[in-house]
Design a protein around this motif. Structure first.
Motif, short mmCIF file in Angstrom:
data_model
loop_
_atom_site.label_atom_id
_atom_site.label_comp_id
_atom_site.label_asym_id
_atom_site.label_seq_id
_atom_site.Cartn_x
_atom_site.Cartn_y
_atom_site.Cartn_z
N GLY A 42 83.74 49.20 27.06
CA GLY A 42 82.37 49.07 27.07
C GLY A 42 81.74 48.33 25.81
O GLY A 42 80.63 47.72 25.96
N ASN A 43 82.37 48.51 24.45
CA ASN A 43 81.85 47.90 23.28
C ASN A 43 81.98 46.39 23.67
O ASN A 43 80.92 45.53 23.23
CB ASN A 43 82.62 48.33 22.38
CG ASN A 43 82.43 49.60 21.76
OD1 ASN A 43 81.56 50.19 22.13
ND2 ASN A 43 83.43 50.20 21.30
N ILE A 44 83.25 45.71 24.32
CA ILE A 44 83.40 44.37 24.51
C ILE A 44 82.11 43.91 25.59
O ILE A 44 81.45 43.04 25.56
CB ILE A 44 84.71 44.03 25.11
CG1 ILE A 44 85.53 44.17 23.94
CG2 ILE A 44 84.61 42.74 25.52
CD1 ILE A 44 87.08 44.05 24.06
N ALA A 45 81.91 44.79 26.59
CA ALA A 45 81.03 44.60 27.57
C ALA A 45 79.67 44.27 26.98
O ALA A 45 78.78 43.34 27.44
CB ALA A 45 81.16 45.77 28.64
N ASN A 46 79.39 45.22 26.13
CA ASN A 46 77.87 45.23 25.51
C ASN A 46 77.93 43.83 24.90
O ASN A 46 76.65 43.03 24.60
CB ASN A 46 77.60 46.18 24.55
CG ASN A 46 77.55 47.58 25.32
OD1 ASN A 46 77.08 47.31 26.68
ND2 ASN A 46 78.01 48.65 24.59
N THR A 47 78.84 43.27 24.14
CA THR A 47 78.87 42.14 23.29
C THR A 47 78.78 40.97 24.16
O THR A 47 78.22 39.84 23.89
CB THR A 47 80.10 41.87 22.42
OG1 THR A 47 80.08 43.17 21.48
CG2 THR A 47 79.99 40.77 21.68
N ILE A 48 79.54 41.08 25.29
CA ILE A 48 79.33 40.00 26.39
C ILE A 48 77.92 39.80 26.88
O ILE A 48 77.50 38.68 27.09
CB ILE A 48 80.60 40.20 27.50
CG1 ILE A 48 81.83 40.11 27.05
CG2 ILE A 48 80.43 39.06 28.51
CD1 ILE A 48 82.44 38.69 26.35
#
Length: 209
Positions: free
Chosen positions: A33-39
């Motif tokens: 989820g954290n990576i998804a938000n950054t992407i």
């Protein structure tokens, strides 16, 4: 039951620290989820790049901030089944972002593209980033609560679908990058500037897209 346990454990296995790292994944279950938000932030920032290297720095910074998670995840070994595909799905998104950031930064300094073409390229990358972000958010939802609400067959099918979606996005990013760069090579050949373009993008053997 074994598959459910593996999927839960993958989040714990994502907790990796090296001698050079000064950070710890304090909440591994939110990694996807954290990576998804950054992407998603990268996709948003890409829409306002305005064809200059200075404006692209925000995109590059967002990628560099997330890269440490990809690097740590690469060190996690011996995963099988569902856990392996969860890991590979996240890493494929990392590959996509690396292709975009690495190649587009070079395109911005390439006079063979017009400002309009650069804007269109940024929009294309942004769309691919947005789609991969949505896939990771769905993966996060599965890891967090899906193991309790899905049976083995449903869970495996969903992971396989997300994995295959991201695999297609990664292939599309690679193709999109190659096609964009091929335009510069064609134009450089007409102007007798192949040496300059080869120096910018590297030889066919060491290009990573």
């Amino acid at each position: 039951m074994k598959h459910k346990l593996i999927l839960c454990l993958v989040c714990c296995l994502l907790l990796t620290r090296t001698a050079h790292a000064q950070w710890i994944v304090t909440d591994p279950v939110n990694l996807a989820g954290n990576i998804a938000n950054t992407i998603k932030e990268i996709a948003t920032a890409s829409k306002t790049v305005n064809n200059t290297l200075s404006n692209f720095k925000e995109v590059e910074k967002l990628y560099n901030d997330t890269k440490r998670y990809y690097d740590a995840l690469k060190k996690v070994n011996n995963l099988i089944g569902d856990a392996y595909k969860v890991k590979e799905t996240i890493l494929m998104v990392g590959d996509m972002t690396e292709m975009y950031v690495g190649a587009y930064k070079k395109m911005l300094s390439d006079p063979n593209y017009s400002p309009e073409e650069l804007s269109a390229m940024a929009a294309g990358y942004a769309k691919l980033m947005e789609r991969s972000s949505e896939s990771l958010k769905e993966l996060k939802s599965l890891v967090r609560s899906g193991v309790l609400s899905m049976n083995d067959k449903e869970r495996i099918e969903l992971i396989d679908r997300i994995y295959n979606e991201v695999k297609e996005y990664r292939a599309a990013t690679s193709y999109f990058t190659r096609k964009n760069i091929s335009v510069s090579f064609v134009r450089a050949a007409k102007k007798g500037e192949m040496a300059r373009v080869n120096a910018l993008y590297g030889s066919a053997d060491n290009r990573y897209w």
